[in-house]
Design a protein around this motif. Structure first.
Motif, mmCIF file in Angstrom:
data_model
loop_
_atom_site.group_PDB
_atom_site.id
_atom_site.type_symbol
_atom_site.label_atom_id
_atom_site.label_comp_id
_atom_site.label_asym_id
_atom_site.label_seq_id
_atom_site.Cartn_x
_atom_site.Cartn_y
_atom_site.Cartn_z
ATOM 1 N N GLU A 1 0.855 -1.144 -0.028
ATOM 2 C CA GLU A 1 0.071 0.005 -0.075
ATOM 3 C C GLU A 1 0.701 1.225 0.030
ATOM 4 O O GLU A 1 0.627 2.345 -0.738
ATOM 5 N N ALA A 2 1.650 1.409 0.866
ATOM 6 C CA ALA A 2 2.775 2.435 1.018
ATOM 7 C C ALA A 2 3.534 2.668 -0.327
ATOM 8 O O ALA A 2 3.699 3.692 -0.882
ATOM 9 N N LEU A 3 4.008 1.632 -1.028
ATOM 10 C CA LEU A 3 4.640 1.737 -2.264
ATOM 11 C C LEU A 3 3.687 2.061 -3.353
ATOM 12 O O LEU A 3 3.921 3.065 -4.257
ATOM 13 N N ALA A 4 2.659 1.737 -3.393
ATOM 14 C CA ALA A 4 1.724 2.039 -4.569
ATOM 15 C C ALA A 4 1.277 3.297 -4.308
ATOM 16 O O ALA A 4 0.899 4.046 -5.219
ATOM 17 N N THR A 5 1.101 3.875 -3.125
ATOM 18 C CA THR A 5 0.283 5.183 -2.772
ATOM 19 C C THR A 5 1.539 6.306 -2.867
ATOM 20 O O THR A 5 1.293 7.447 -3.048
ATOM 21 N N THR A 6 2.632 6.030 -2.078
ATOM 22 C CA THR A 6 3.487 6.901 -1.712
ATOM 23 C C THR A 6 4.800 6.864 -2.613
ATOM 24 O O THR A 6 5.445 7.860 -2.923
ATOM 25 N N PRO B 1 8.666 4.549 -3.032
ATOM 26 C CA PRO B 1 9.676 3.544 -2.296
ATOM 27 C C PRO B 1 10.132 4.563 -1.031
ATOM 28 O O PRO B 1 10.681 3.668 -0.184
ATOM 29 N N ALA B 2 10.165 5.729 -1.072
ATOM 30 C CA ALA B 2 10.539 6.476 0.100
ATOM 31 C C ALA B 2 9.691 5.818 1.365
ATOM 32 O O ALA B 2 10.199 6.083 2.542
ATOM 33 N N ALA B 3 8.688 5.486 1.176
ATOM 34 C CA ALA B 3 7.822 5.113 2.257
ATOM 35 C C ALA B 3 8.120 3.805 2.989
ATOM 36 O O ALA B 3 7.480 3.437 3.965
ATOM 37 N N LEU B 4 9.151 3.109 2.204
ATOM 38 C CA LEU B 4 9.375 1.895 2.683
ATOM 39 C C LEU B 4 10.613 1.668 3.695
ATOM 40 O O LEU B 4 11.456 1.259 3.857
ATOM 41 N N ARG B 5 10.191 2.226 4.884
ATOM 42 C CA ARG B 5 11.007 2.237 6.084
ATOM 43 C C ARG B 5 10.282 1.869 6.978
ATOM 44 O O ARG B 5 9.109 1.922 7.521
ATOM 45 N N ALA B 6 10.879 1.157 8.155
ATOM 46 C CA ALA B 6 10.406 0.482 9.092
ATOM 47 C C ALA B 6 9.617 1.457 10.128
ATOM 48 O O ALA B 6 8.385 1.106 10.370
ATOM 49 N N GLU B 7 9.816 2.591 10.342
ATOM 50 C CA GLU B 7 9.321 3.519 11.303
ATOM 51 C C GLU B 7 8.011 3.807 10.641
ATOM 52 O O GLU B 7 6.921 4.160 11.370
ATOM 53 N N ALA B 8 8.342 4.304 9.407
ATOM 54 C CA ALA B 8 7.119 5.014 8.471
ATOM 55 C C ALA B 8 5.926 3.954 8.532
ATOM 56 O O ALA B 8 4.647 4.200 8.807
ATOM 57 N N ARG C 1 -2.830 -1.941 -11.656
ATOM 58 C CA ARG C 1 -2.148 -1.134 -11.947
ATOM 59 C C ARG C 1 -1.525 -0.263 -10.972
ATOM 60 O O ARG C 1 -0.462 0.313 -11.491
ATOM 61 N N LEU C 2 -2.053 -0.033 -9.786
ATOM 62 C CA LEU C 2 -1.253 0.866 -8.746
ATOM 63 C C LEU C 2 0.058 0.169 -8.634
ATOM 64 O O LEU C 2 1.307 0.865 -8.632
ATOM 65 N N MET C 3 0.304 -1.191 -8.232
ATOM 66 C CA MET C 3 1.542 -1.842 -7.846
ATOM 67 C C MET C 3 2.442 -1.985 -9.389
ATOM 68 O O MET C 3 3.624 -1.763 -9.091
ATOM 69 N N GLU C 4 1.765 -2.180 -10.243
ATOM 70 C CA GLU C 4 2.698 -2.101 -11.651
ATOM 71 C C GLU C 4 3.356 -0.960 -11.823
ATOM 72 O O GLU C 4 4.513 -1.011 -11.900
ATOM 73 N N GLY C 5 2.624 0.167 -11.637
ATOM 74 C CA GLY C 5 3.069 1.438 -11.653
ATOM 75 C C GLY C 5 4.240 1.636 -10.566
ATOM 76 O O GLY C 5 5.354 2.351 -10.944
ATOM 77 N N ALA C 6 3.959 1.290 -9.631
ATOM 78 C CA ALA C 6 4.929 1.564 -8.494
ATOM 79 C C ALA C 6 6.167 0.827 -8.681
ATOM 80 O O ALA C 6 7.398 1.311 -8.324
ATOM 81 N N MET C 7 6.119 -0.528 -8.939
ATOM 82 C CA MET C 7 7.121 -1.088 -9.214
ATOM 83 C C MET C 7 8.043 -0.662 -10.323
ATOM 84 O O MET C 7 9.482 -0.784 -10.393
ATOM 85 N N ARG C 8 7.318 -0.326 -11.507
ATOM 86 C CA ARG C 8 8.144 0.123 -12.581
ATOM 87 C C ARG C 8 8.870 1.499 -12.241
ATOM 88 O O ARG C 8 10.079 1.703 -12.631
ATOM 89 N N ALA C 9 8.247 2.394 -11.332
ATOM 90 C CA ALA C 9 8.756 3.632 -10.934
ATOM 91 C C ALA C 9 10.335 3.265 -10.037
ATOM 92 O O ALA C 9 11.058 3.790 -9.890
ATOM 93 N N TRP C 10 9.895 2.192 -9.203
ATOM 94 C CA TRP C 10 10.910 1.824 -8.106
ATOM 95 C C TRP C 10 11.971 1.382 -8.877
ATOM 96 O O TRP C 10 13.399 1.324 -8.704
#
Length: 176
Positions: A20-25, A27-34, A96-105
């Motif tokens: 969810e964090a990756l798709a909406t925000t 890769p910067a959101a992929l931190r343990a604390e966040a 689509r959301l994860m597809e786009g997020a993975m491609r951006a990442w």
């Protein structure tokens, strides 16, 4: 006095939060604390399930890749090659959301780039096989169709993308 029993988070809970964090925000959101803040817990829970952030990121990537490759297998159950092509496109569109997020990442994270490359190669292989089965042997058509599937999912509404890809498959069928 009654106390509510705290629900223990699972590895899958963390991965769902990560998707969810990756798709909406991104890769910067992929931190343990966040992520811990997002799901209302401490980051200690994160480290109970994952050795470190790279292991978590690898699990996210592997989950996306597995889902994308599973969609290829599901398409094989369709009664015709044209139906399989439509199913592939609809699967990309549905994710689509994860597809786009993975491609951006993938633009900045080599493990994500490697996974998208493997998925793209597998998709291209299946699209090529389905096109050959319906008599379309021009290899460029498989590239065009794969790019259209991914591009429409990224650029249009889900309904519009499904309609457009259906029209494109119909056009390809009419041209053979």
């Amino acid at each position: 006095m009654t106390t509510a029993r705290a629900t223990r988070l699972t590895r899958n809970d963390w991965l769902m939060a990560g998707r969810e964090a990756l798709a909406t925000t991104g890769p910067a959101a992929l931190r343990a604390e966040a992520l811990a803040r997002q799901i209302g817990t401490t980051k200690g829970s994160f480290y109970w399930h994952f050795r470190d952030l790279p292991q978590f990121q690898q699990a996210l990537i592997a989950g996306w890749e597995e889902t994308a490759l599973q969609a290829l297998l599901e398409a094989e159950t369709r009664p015709t090659p044209a139906a399989a092509l439509l199913h592939l496109a609809q699967g990309i569109n549905a994710g689509r959301l994860m597809e786009g997020a993975m491609r951006a990442w993938a633009l900045s994270y080599p493990p994500a780039a490697e996974a998208t490359g493997r998925v793209d190669a597998a998709r291209l292989g299946r699209i090529t096989a389905h096109l050959h089965a319906i008599g379309v042997t021009n290899p460029d058509m498989a590239h065009v169709l794969r790019a259209a599937m991914q591009g429409l999912a990224a650029l249009d509404t889900p309904e519009r993308a499904d309609s457009a890809i259906s029209s494109l498959v119909d056009l390809i069928l009419a041209l053979r």
